[in-house]
Scaffold this motif. Structure first.
Motif, PDB file in Angstrom:
ATOM      1  N   LEU A  12     168.673  56.395  17.008  1.00 26.97           N
ATOM      2  CA  LEU A  12     168.888  55.189  16.675  1.00 26.97           C
ATOM      3  C   LEU A  12     170.203  54.437  17.464  1.00 26.97           C
ATOM      4  O   LEU A  12     171.304  54.736  16.684  1.00 26.97           O
ATOM      5  N   SER A  64     171.293  51.331  18.017  1.00 23.38           N
ATOM      6  CA  SER A  64     171.570  50.052  17.697  1.00 23.38           C
ATOM      7  C   SER A  64     171.061  49.731  16.128  1.00 23.38           C
ATOM      8  O   SER A  64     170.278  50.223  15.907  1.00 23.38           O
ATOM      9  N   THR A  65     171.619  48.476  15.617  1.00 23.73           N
ATOM     10  CA  THR A  65     171.264  48.099  14.555  1.00 23.73           C
ATOM     11  C   THR A  65     169.794  47.795  14.631  1.00 23.73           C
ATOM     12  O   THR A  65     169.053  47.695  13.711  1.00 23.73           O
ATOM     13  N   ARG A 124     167.575  50.668  14.281  1.00 20.14           N
ATOM     14  CA  ARG A 124     167.485  50.731  13.194  1.00 20.14           C
ATOM     15  C   ARG A 124     166.446  50.051  12.135  1.00 20.14           C
ATOM     16  O   ARG A 124     165.714  50.551  11.362  1.00 20.14           O
ATOM     17  N   PHE A 162     163.108  51.334  12.975  1.00 23.44           N
ATOM     18  CA  PHE A 162     163.020  52.364  12.337  1.00 23.44           C
ATOM     19  C   PHE A 162     162.396  52.341  11.113  1.00 23.44           C
ATOM     20  O   PHE A 162     161.564  52.689  10.402  1.00 23.44           O
ATOM     21  N   GLU A 163     163.303  51.137  10.227  1.00 25.01           N
ATOM     22  CA  GLU A 163     163.248  51.295   8.691  1.00 25.01           C
ATOM     23  C   GLU A 163     161.545  50.624   8.529  1.00 25.01           C
ATOM     24  O   GLU A 163     161.041  50.978   7.828  1.00 25.01           O
ATOM     25  N   GLY A 201     165.922  59.231  11.021  1.00 26.47           N
ATOM     26  CA  GLY A 201     166.787  58.616  12.036  1.00 26.47           C
ATOM     27  C   GLY A 201     168.202  58.982  12.409  1.00 26.47           C
ATOM     28  O   GLY A 201     168.586  59.645  11.341  1.00 26.47           O
ATOM     29  N   PRO A 234     171.883  58.106  14.078  1.00 33.02           N
ATOM     30  CA  PRO A 234     172.534  57.116  14.667  1.00 33.02           C
ATOM     31  C   PRO A 234     173.433  57.575  15.765  1.00 33.02           C
ATOM     32  O   PRO A 234     173.848  58.716  16.001  1.00 33.02           O
ATOM     33  N   ILE A 251     171.282  49.173   4.557  1.00 32.50           N
ATOM     34  CA  ILE A 251     172.049  48.932   6.041  1.00 32.50           C
ATOM     35  C   ILE A 251     173.206  48.090   6.039  1.00 32.50           C
ATOM     36  O   ILE A 251     173.436  47.179   5.452  1.00 32.50           O
TER      37      ILE A 251
END
Length: 320
Positions: free
Chosen positions: A156, A158-159, A162, A165-166, A178, A180, A317
Motif C-alpha cells: 500500500l 498511498s492513502t 489504503r 484495501f480497507e 496490507g 505500507p 486511518i
C-alpha cells in the motif's frame, strides 16, 4: 412592506452585480492553486486545463503550486483567497474528500469554504500481482487470502491505496494484510521482485509495468471497464457489485464567488471537456475526463465524504 422592497432591491442588485462581473470576467490573469508539487499528475493535468482556458477565455490562466501538509496548505490558501473569480483551485479526492477524516485540523471546510465548478477528471486504482503469483482474479485473491493469509499480502504505497484495501477487506470479509510503503517506487520494486505478492496503485504508476508484463492486473476499482486499462475487469464485476474507488480532480472557487462567474467557468469547461483532443490528452495523463454541473459536483463531494468517513474512522486511518 417597505422592508420587503429593500430586500427585493438588494437581491436584484446582487444579481446585477454578479452579472456585470461575469460580463467583464476575466479582465486580468487567473491563478489556479494546485496543492501539489510541479510535475505531479494533478499539476500536469491542471496545466493543460489552464492552457485551454487561456485560449478559450482570452486571458492568462496560470498554475500556482502550493504543496505541503498532505495538500492542506495550498487548499487552505485557496479557501482564504478573495472570492472574485481570480483565484481557483484544483481540488482532489484528498483535499475535498478524505483529508478531513485523516487530519485533526485541515484548516478549511471542503463544503462550506468552496464553490464547486466542475469535475475535471477521474481515475480508478488497479490491483496488480507479480507475474509469478498464481492469483489472476479477485475471487482467487480472496480464496488465497482465506486459505493462506500471508501469501496474499498487499503493498500500500498511498492513502488512496489504503482506502481501496480497507474497502476490499470490508466487502470480502477475507483476512487481508496490507503492508505500507513510502511511495510507488519501492512497492513496485518489491512486487516485481517477488518479495510481496500484490499491490494497489494508480493506473499511471502501474500501466507501463502491466503493459511490459512486469505486473499483471487483476482488477480496476471503477464500476465499469476503464479506457485507461482496456481488458481489465472491474472489481465490481468480479463478485463485488457496487465496488468503486476513484481518485479525482475538480475545479473549485472560494465561497462567495459570484454565481454568474461559476456558471461561466462551468460552461467554458464543458466546451473544453467536449473536445476529442481533451479526452485523448487526459487519457495520456492517466485520467478519464469529467464534466457535469456545479450542483452535481457538490453532491458528488458529499457522497464521497459520506462513503469514506465511516471507513476511515472504523479502520483508524490517520495521516502519516
Amino acid at each position: 412592506m417597505r422592508s420587503l422592497k429593500y430586500v427585493a432591491a438588494a437581491v436584484i442588485g446582487a444579481a446585477l452585480t454578479g452579472s456585470v462581473a461575469a460580463q467583464a470576467y476575466p479582465n486580468k490573469p487567473v491563478r489556479i492553486i494546485v496543492a501539489y508539487q510541479a510535475g505531479q499528475g494533478t499539476d500536469v493535468a491542471t496545466r493543460y486545463i489552464a492552457e485551454q482556458l487561456s485560449k478559450s477565455m482570452g486571458q492568462n490562466f496560470f498554475v500556482d503550486n502550493r504543496p505541503g501538509a498532505g495538500a492542506n496548505l495550498g487548499t487552505m490558501a485557496a479557501a482564504r483567497a478573495p472570492a472574485d473569480g481570480y483565484t481557483l483551485t484544483m481540488g482532489t479526492n484528498a483535499t475535498h474528500g478524505v483529508n478531513q477524516f485523516l487530519y485533526a485540523n485541515i484548516g478549511f471546510d471542503p463544503e462550506k469554504d468552496f464553490e464547486p465548478i466542475i469535475l475535471t477528471g477521474t481515475f480508478p486504482m488497479v490491483i496488480s500481482a507479480s507475474p509469478t503469483v498464481p492469483i489472476n482474479s479477485i475471487s482467487e485473491l480472496v480464496a488465497t487470502a482465506t486459505a493462506k493469509p500471508k501469501s496474499a499480502d498487499i503493498a500500500l504505497p498511498s492513502t488512496t491505496a489504503r482506502l481501496v484495501f480497507e474497502f476490499l477487506k470490508e466487502r470480502s470479509n477475507a483476512p487481508l494484510f496490507g503492508v505500507p510503503y513510502k511511495g510507488s517506487a519501492s512497492s513496485m520494486t518489491e512486487v516485481m521482485g517477488g518479495q510481496i505478492p500484490l499491490t494497489i496503485d494508480t493506473v499511471t504508476a502501474s500501466r507501463p509495468l502491466i503493459e511490459s508484463g512486469k505486473l499483471k492486473a487483476i482488477g480496476v476499482t471503477s464500476l465499469k471497464p476503464s479506457e485507461l486499462l482496456p481488458g481489465v475487469k472491474p472489481v465490481a464485476e468480479q463478485g463485488m457489485p457496487g465496488f468503486e474507488v476513484l481518485a479525482w480532480n475538480a475545479l473549485y472557487a472560494p465561497k462567495g464567488t459570484p454565481t454568474a462567474i461559476i456558471q461561466l467557468l462551468n460552461a467554458e469547461m464543458q466546451k473544453i471537456m467536449a473536445q476529442p483532443e481533451t479526452r485523448q490528452k487526459l487519457l495520456s495523463l492517466g485520467f478519464e475526463r469529467g464534466g457535469g454541473t456545479p450542483e452535481q459536483l457538490a453532491e458528488f463531494g458529499r457522497a464521497e465524504r459520506r462513503k469514506w468517513g465511516p471507513i476511515i474512522t472504523t479502520a483508524g486511518i490517520k495521516a502519516e
